[in-house]
Scaffold this motif. Structure first.
Motif, PDB file in Angstrom:
ATOM      1  N   ALA A 326       0.834  -1.212   0.000  1.00  0.00           N
ATOM      2  CA  ALA A 326       0.000   0.000   0.000  1.00  0.00           C
ATOM      3  C   ALA A 326       0.866   1.258   0.000  1.00  0.00           C
ATOM      4  N   LEU A 327       1.974   1.207   0.753  1.00  0.00           N
ATOM      5  CA  LEU A 327       2.895   2.358   0.756  1.00  0.00           C
ATOM      6  C   LEU A 327       3.418   2.621  -0.650  1.00  0.00           C
ATOM      7  N   GLN A 328       3.821   1.536  -1.335  1.00  0.00           N
ATOM      8  CA  GLN A 328       4.385   1.694  -2.691  1.00  0.00           C
ATOM      9  C   GLN A 328       3.316   2.110  -3.696  1.00  0.00           C
ATOM     10  N   CYS A 329       2.129   1.506  -3.586  1.00  0.00           N
ATOM     11  CA  CYS A 329       1.069   1.782  -4.576  1.00  0.00           C
ATOM     12  C   CYS A 329       0.547   3.211  -4.453  1.00  0.00           C
ATOM     13  N   THR A 330       0.370   3.679  -3.211  1.00  0.00           N
ATOM     14  CA  THR A 330      -0.129   5.050  -3.046  1.00  0.00           C
ATOM     15  C   THR A 330       0.908   6.036  -3.587  1.00  0.00           C
ATOM     16  N   ARG A 331       2.179   5.709  -3.403  1.00  0.00           N
ATOM     17  CA  ARG A 331       3.264   6.563  -3.902  1.00  0.00           C
ATOM     18  C   ARG A 331       3.297   6.553  -5.438  1.00  0.00           C
ATOM     19  N   LYS A 332       3.100   5.377  -6.030  1.00  0.00           N
ATOM     20  CA  LYS A 332       3.113   5.295  -7.501  1.00  0.00           C
ATOM     21  C   LYS A 332       1.938   6.071  -8.093  1.00  0.00           C
ATOM     22  N   ALA A 333       0.782   5.956  -7.449  1.00  0.00           N
ATOM     23  CA  ALA A 333      -0.396   6.689  -7.936  1.00  0.00           C
ATOM     24  C   ALA A 333      -0.129   8.191  -7.866  1.00  0.00           C
ATOM     25  N   MET A 334       0.505   8.611  -6.775  1.00  0.00           N
ATOM     26  CA  MET A 334       0.837  10.033  -6.614  1.00  0.00           C
ATOM     27  C   MET A 334       1.781  10.483  -7.736  1.00  0.00           C
ATOM     28  N   ASP A 335       2.746   9.637  -8.074  1.00  0.00           N
ATOM     29  CA  ASP A 335       3.698   9.962  -9.146  1.00  0.00           C
ATOM     30  C   ASP A 335       2.980  10.123 -10.487  1.00  0.00           C
ATOM     31  N   GLY A 338       1.728  13.508 -11.283  1.00  0.00           N
ATOM     32  CA  GLY A 338       2.660  14.633 -11.390  1.00  0.00           C
ATOM     33  C   GLY A 338       2.453  15.595 -10.232  1.00  0.00           C
ATOM     34  N   ALA A 339       2.512  16.911 -10.510  1.00  0.00           N
ATOM     35  CA  ALA A 339       2.367  17.908  -9.444  1.00  0.00           C
ATOM     36  C   ALA A 339       0.977  17.855  -8.816  1.00  0.00           C
ATOM     37  N   TYR A 340      -0.033  17.479  -9.620  1.00  0.00           N
ATOM     38  CA  TYR A 340      -1.394  17.419  -9.067  1.00  0.00           C
ATOM     39  C   TYR A 340      -1.453  16.459  -7.876  1.00  0.00           C
ATOM     40  N   GLY A 341      -0.637  15.413  -7.915  1.00  0.00           N
ATOM     41  CA  GLY A 341      -0.630  14.432  -6.833  1.00  0.00           C
ATOM     42  C   GLY A 341      -0.211  15.020  -5.502  1.00  0.00           C
ATOM     43  N   CYS A 342       0.553  16.132  -5.568  1.00  0.00           N
ATOM     44  CA  CYS A 342       1.043  16.762  -4.329  1.00  0.00           C
ATOM     45  C   CYS A 342       0.089  17.839  -3.825  1.00  0.00           C
ATOM     46  N   MET A 343      -1.026  18.024  -4.518  1.00  0.00           N
ATOM     47  CA  MET A 343      -1.978  19.074  -4.134  1.00  0.00           C
ATOM     48  C   MET A 343      -3.104  18.474  -3.294  1.00  0.00           C
ATOM     49  N   ASP A 345      -6.100  19.190  -3.339  1.00  0.00           N
ATOM     50  CA  ASP A 345      -7.369  19.058  -4.069  1.00  0.00           C
ATOM     51  C   ASP A 345      -7.613  17.614  -4.501  1.00  0.00           C
ATOM     52  N   TYR A 346      -6.569  16.808  -4.503  1.00  0.00           N
ATOM     53  CA  TYR A 346      -6.686  15.403  -4.930  1.00  0.00           C
ATOM     54  C   TYR A 346      -6.401  14.502  -3.729  1.00  0.00           C
ATOM     55  N   PRO A 347      -6.958  13.287  -3.730  1.00  0.00           N
ATOM     56  CA  PRO A 347      -6.824  12.457  -2.517  1.00  0.00           C
ATOM     57  C   PRO A 347      -5.492  11.719  -2.402  1.00  0.00           C
ATOM     58  N   LEU A 348      -4.595  11.867  -3.401  1.00  0.00           N
ATOM     59  CA  LEU A 348      -3.391  11.021  -3.418  1.00  0.00           C
ATOM     60  C   LEU A 348      -2.488  11.232  -2.216  1.00  0.00           C
ATOM     61  N   GLU A 349      -2.305  12.506  -1.827  1.00  0.00           N
ATOM     62  CA  GLU A 349      -1.420  12.765  -0.685  1.00  0.00           C
ATOM     63  C   GLU A 349      -2.036  12.197   0.594  1.00  0.00           C
ATOM     64  N   ARG A 350      -3.372  12.187   0.680  1.00  0.00           N
ATOM     65  CA  ARG A 350      -4.052  11.580   1.840  1.00  0.00           C
ATOM     66  C   ARG A 350      -3.797  10.070   1.861  1.00  0.00           C
ATOM     67  N   TYR A 351      -3.896   9.435   0.693  1.00  0.00           N
ATOM     68  CA  TYR A 351      -3.646   7.989   0.646  1.00  0.00           C
ATOM     69  C   TYR A 351      -2.231   7.680   1.168  1.00  0.00           C
ATOM     70  N   CYS A 352      -1.249   8.499   0.756  1.00  0.00           N
ATOM     71  CA  CYS A 352       0.146   8.251   1.181  1.00  0.00           C
ATOM     72  C   CYS A 352       0.290   8.404   2.694  1.00  0.00           C
ATOM     73  N   ARG A 353      -0.324   9.461   3.247  1.00  0.00           N
ATOM     74  CA  ARG A 353      -0.215   9.676   4.702  1.00  0.00           C
ATOM     75  C   ARG A 353      -0.889   8.533   5.452  1.00  0.00           C
ATOM     76  N   ASP A 354      -2.067   8.120   4.948  1.00  0.00           N
ATOM     77  CA  ASP A 354      -2.784   7.021   5.616  1.00  0.00           C
ATOM     78  C   ASP A 354      -1.975   5.721   5.553  1.00  0.00           C
ATOM     79  N   ALA A 355      -1.335   5.470   4.407  1.00  0.00           N
ATOM     80  CA  ALA A 355      -0.603   4.201   4.234  1.00  0.00           C
ATOM     81  C   ALA A 355       0.534   4.074   5.247  1.00  0.00           C
ATOM     82  N   GLN A 356       1.180   5.193   5.586  1.00  0.00           N
ATOM     83  CA  GLN A 356       2.304   5.120   6.531  1.00  0.00           C
ATOM     84  C   GLN A 356       1.843   4.614   7.901  1.00  0.00           C
ATOM     85  N   LEU A 357       0.604   4.967   8.291  1.00  0.00           N
ATOM     86  CA  LEU A 357       0.109   4.550   9.613  1.00  0.00           C
ATOM     87  C   LEU A 357      -0.160   3.047   9.694  1.00  0.00           C
TER      88      LEU A 357
END
Ligand SMILES: Cc1cc2nc3c(=O)[nH]c(=O)nc-3n(C[C@H](O)[C@H](O)[C@H](O)COP(=O)(O)OP(=O)(O)OC[C@H]3O[C@@H](n4cnc5c(N)ncnc54)[C@H](O)[C@@H]3O)c2cc1C
Length: 380
Positions: A326-335, A338-343, A345-357
């Motif tokens: 899950a850590l790797q997949c959420t990171r790949k989706a964020m990649d 592109g830059a939108y993944g770091c915003m 407005d999109y849920p990708l950064e939330r997925y990455c934070r959640d995966a770490q827990l």
């Protein structure tokens, strides 16, 4: 071997997906800001039987079992890892009472727990380190007519919204592994809630402290046999806690896969959607493979628990494999975004934070490797 879901499992998945999209998705943004667990939502999940999925019908549950529970947590986790975490721990507490409680405790609490009318928080971890169970310092003193408990539990999920807690404490004067478990009702003298943690993710799921100061516990609130506290904790964590983390990992990977495909088909570069680019296709294929491999580990482990077979190697392996996937997949989706993944407005950064827990909760992935590795390497 039959890899097809049953009709009942398909119906359950559809119903929970619908519920999560209709009832949970609209609350996600607000939960990200307030970090509160919506009480109305908890009530609705209770009415729908979410907390009672492993509780037999005669105790007010649906009795659908652990594989059904995995599907349920996965579908809730696809929309909100925070609510999936809160739910899976509610199910864990309710499941521990039905599996390990006395007849009187089951009769009193199980119907209420199954319908979410009361919630229960399993509380084991202390600041001395969650991995070192023998190092727990909460003390239980047998005072003849009652037990007196003193200690502080940390990182407890649903700490501030639960009416009951299962507390594991060292029996005063006992041997190194002489622990017992106790049920404590909110409002008991000497029992209080402490600080609320500020986590990087799982927003909408409260995590905090529970504190006992000479807390007087009636004798009938001993949970399971005296001296079996560690075994009780480990059974609950294996069958429910770790499997819950696996379910959330599946939900996050499914969400990442769907978000990746959608974005890849919509984002146009060089005059064509980026879904035409091989590196984008590779990432999507890798997310899919990780998700499906994790599902097989997860469903197999759930099947073993449903059939009352030994499962700690399979559960531990599913936990470290799926949560790291899950850590790797959420990171790949964020990649892929592109830059939108770091915003935000999109849920990708939330997925990455959640995966770490997912990594430390319910036993760190190092400990998962210790359990599975020891079982496999030392097997005679
Ligand atoms: C979101 C969340 C919810 C939680 N909810 C609950 C809850 O409801 N109830 C509850 O009781 N607890 C809960 N916990 C606590 C959780 O179970 C502990 O975080 C976990 O057991 C690890 O303990 P620790 O964080 O103290 O890490 P430590 O045990 O201090 O570990 C620190 C590091 O040492 C490593 N390590 C430790 N021992 C070994 C070893 N033998 N071999 C190799 N490496 C080792 C670990 O892998 C880790 O990297 C929750 C935690 C989180 C993050």
């Amino acid at each position: 071997m039959d890899f097809q879901p049953t009709v009942q499992q398909d119906l359950l998945r559809k119903a929970v997906r619908q519920f999560a999209e209709d009832e949970i998705a609209p609350l996600v943004n607000e939960m990200e800001i307030t970090d509160n667990t919506p009480t109305d939502l908890v009530r609705k999940m209770g009415e729908q039987g979410f907390m009672g999925v492993t509780i037999p019908v005669e105790y007010g549950g649906t009795g659908m079992g652990h594989l059904a529970r995995m599907i349920m947590v996965e579908e809730v986790g696809r929309i909100s890892a925070g609510i999936a975490m809160a739910l899976q721990v509610m199910q864990m507490g309710a499941g521990m009472v039905i599996d390990l409680g006395s007849l009187a405790q089951k009769a009193e609490y199980s119907p209420l727990l199954a319908q979410g009318k009361i919630l229960i928080a399993p509380a084991i971890t202390e600041s001395s380190g969650g991995s070192d169970l023998e190092g727990l310092s909460t003390r239980a003193v047998d005072e003849g007519d009652y037990y007196s408990l003193t200690g502080r539990k940390v990182f407890i999920t649903n700490s501030h919204i639960s009416e009951l807690a299962v507390i594991v404490a060292k029996n005063e004067g006992g041997a190194k592994r002489d622990f017992s478990a106790f049920l404590i009702k909110n409002g008991t003298e000497g029992f209080r809630r402490g600080r609320v943690e500020r986590k990087i993710g799982f927003h909408g799921c409260i995590t905090g402290e529970l504190i006992m100061e000479n807390c007087r516990i009636p004798k009938e609130n001993l949970f399971g046999e005296k001296g079996r506290g560690l075994a009780i904790a480990l059974e609950g964590i294996n069958n429910y806690g770790r499997m819950g983390m696996v379910g959330i990992a599946l939900g996050l990977m499914q969400a990442s896969l769907e978000a990746s495909v959608k974005f890849a088909q919509e984002r146009v570069l060089y005059g064509k959607p980026i879904s035409n680019l091989a590196p984008i296709q590779f990432k999507i294929a890798e997310i899919y493979a990780d998700l499906e491999a994790s599902r097989f580990l997860a469903y197999n482990a759930a099947w073993l628990i449903d059939h009352k077979k030994k499962s700690d190697t399979q559960v531990s392996s599913a936990k470290f494999f799926s949560t790291e996937a899950a850590l790797q997949c959420t990171r790949k989706a964020m990649d892929i975004y592109g830059a939108y993944g770091c915003m935000k407005d999109y849920p990708l950064e939330r997925y990455c934070r959640d995966a770490q827990l997912l990594v430390p909760a319910d036993g760190t992935n190092d400990i998962m490797r210790v359990i599975a590795g020891r079982n496999l390497a030392m097997k005679k």
